[in-house]
Enzyme design. Structure first.
Site, mmCIF file in Angstrom:
data_model
loop_
_atom_site.group_PDB
_atom_site.id
_atom_site.type_symbol
_atom_site.label_atom_id
_atom_site.label_comp_id
_atom_site.label_asym_id
_atom_site.label_seq_id
_atom_site.Cartn_x
_atom_site.Cartn_y
_atom_site.Cartn_z
ATOM 1 N N ASP A 62 3.918 -4.495 -1.963
ATOM 2 C CA ASP A 62 5.293 -4.909 -2.242
ATOM 3 C C ASP A 62 5.497 -6.374 -1.887
ATOM 4 O O ASP A 62 4.661 -7.005 -1.225
ATOM 5 C CB ASP A 62 6.269 -4.056 -1.432
ATOM 6 C CG ASP A 62 6.318 -2.611 -1.892
ATOM 7 O OD1 ASP A 62 5.982 -2.352 -3.061
ATOM 8 O OD2 ASP A 62 6.695 -1.733 -1.079
ATOM 9 N N TYR A 123 -4.268 0.092 6.423
ATOM 10 C CA TYR A 123 -3.260 -0.923 6.679
ATOM 11 C C TYR A 123 -3.088 -1.130 8.175
ATOM 12 O O TYR A 123 -3.358 -0.230 8.980
ATOM 13 C CB TYR A 123 -1.906 -0.506 6.105
ATOM 14 C CG TYR A 123 -1.757 -0.645 4.608
ATOM 15 C CD1 TYR A 123 -1.173 -1.784 4.050
ATOM 16 C CD2 TYR A 123 -2.184 0.369 3.754
ATOM 17 C CE1 TYR A 123 -1.013 -1.905 2.679
ATOM 18 C CE2 TYR A 123 -2.031 0.249 2.377
ATOM 19 C CZ TYR A 123 -1.448 -0.888 1.847
ATOM 20 O OH TYR A 123 -1.299 -1.010 0.480
#
Length: 284
Positions: A62, A123
């Site tokens: 994003d 992540y």
């Protein structure tokens, strides 16, 4: 997005990193600066091509999210690859802005698909809770939380979340897409010297907003506003909970994408495309 490369083309793997601050995410958008758009424009320019060669990425990030270990692939005409392969990495570096770098460019093995062949994505989300705020030299990659955080409490909550589940409560639903994922790792570590806490979040795949929603739930446990059992209770409900806060993107970095041995790439891509259901779940 085929796993079979068309005759006359070569599939090329790109390993890359970027600072997401000034990008409107990965996917190209008209009138906005994106990572995909930046790379595709540079590729078209340095290969002196009239057409744009579309990239396929392991995980679409994003706006504001960073990447250290992103992976993509692109199918290039064989003659273009033969002409530019040896100098493509250096020329791309000279053409692109310094907030996106390609670390490696190489011909991909047979069956490779950057998205569907991946076994897992890892992540990291970084948070600081010291009263004076975040070190200004790392502020673009670390979220400041204005309440003290209990790492042990957050790890206690995380232990209830791993495994295969329907993460609908932590995802922004997309039509026709499953929210069933296998969360392989979710853990927190505090660096005592800097005070920065790092969450490691690893799964076979992620749905939209999943990582940042999981982090938001953990922070509410860490600062005492919710009990350790609350994130798992939200997960079990399988419904978006307004109490789950999606944290800001700048603390999030895609660190690594893993792939199987070359001979298993094609089979993994087929497996990843299968529609998933949980054991005992009724048919749609």
């Amino acid at each position: 997005m085929s796993d079979v490369v068309e005759p006359g083309f070569v599939r090329v793997r790109l390993d890359l990193a970027y600072d997401g601050k000034d990008f409107s995410g990965w996917a190209k958008q008209t009138g906005r600066r994106t990572v995909q758009g930046e790379i595709e424009d540079a590729l078209r320019t340095v290969t002196r091509s009239r057409q744009t060669y579309d990239l396929t990425v392991a995980g679409r990030t994003d706006a504001g999210v960073h990447a250290r270990g992103q992976v993509a692939h692109v199918d290039l005409p064989a003659e273009v690859w033969a002409e530019h392969a040896d100098k493509l990495l250096r020329r791309m570096a000279g053409r692109m802005a310094p907030d996106v770098r390609i670390r490696r460019i190489e011909e991909a093995p047979a069956g490779f698909n950057a998205r569907f062949s991946a076994l897992w994505r890892r992540y990291a989300y970084r948070v600081a809770d010291r009263p004076g705020g975040v070190d200004p030299l790392i502020r673009g990659h670390v979220l400041w939380h204005d309440r003290p955080l209990d790492v042990d409490a957050m790890n206690g909550a995380a232990a209830r979340m791993t495994g295969e589940h329907d993460f609908a409560a932590y995802c922004k639903k997309r039509e026709g897409a499953t929210t069933i994922r296998t969360l392989q790792k979710l853990s927190w570590v505090r660096d005592e010297a800097s005070g920065v806490m790092t969450a490691t979040v690893q799964a076979d795949a992620f749905c939209h907003n999943m990582v940042r929603a999981l982090i938001g739930a953990a922070l509410f446990v860490g600062d005492g506003r919710r009990p350790a059992a609350w994130p798992a209770e939200v997960l079990a409900a399988r419904v978006r909970d307004p109490g789950v806060h999606v944290v800001r993107p700048h603390g999030l970095t895609l660190e690594e994408v893993a792939y199987p041995a070359d001979e298993l790439l094609a089979a993994r891509a087929v497996e990843a495309r299968n529609v998933r259901t949980l054991p005992g779940a009724g048919c749609c």
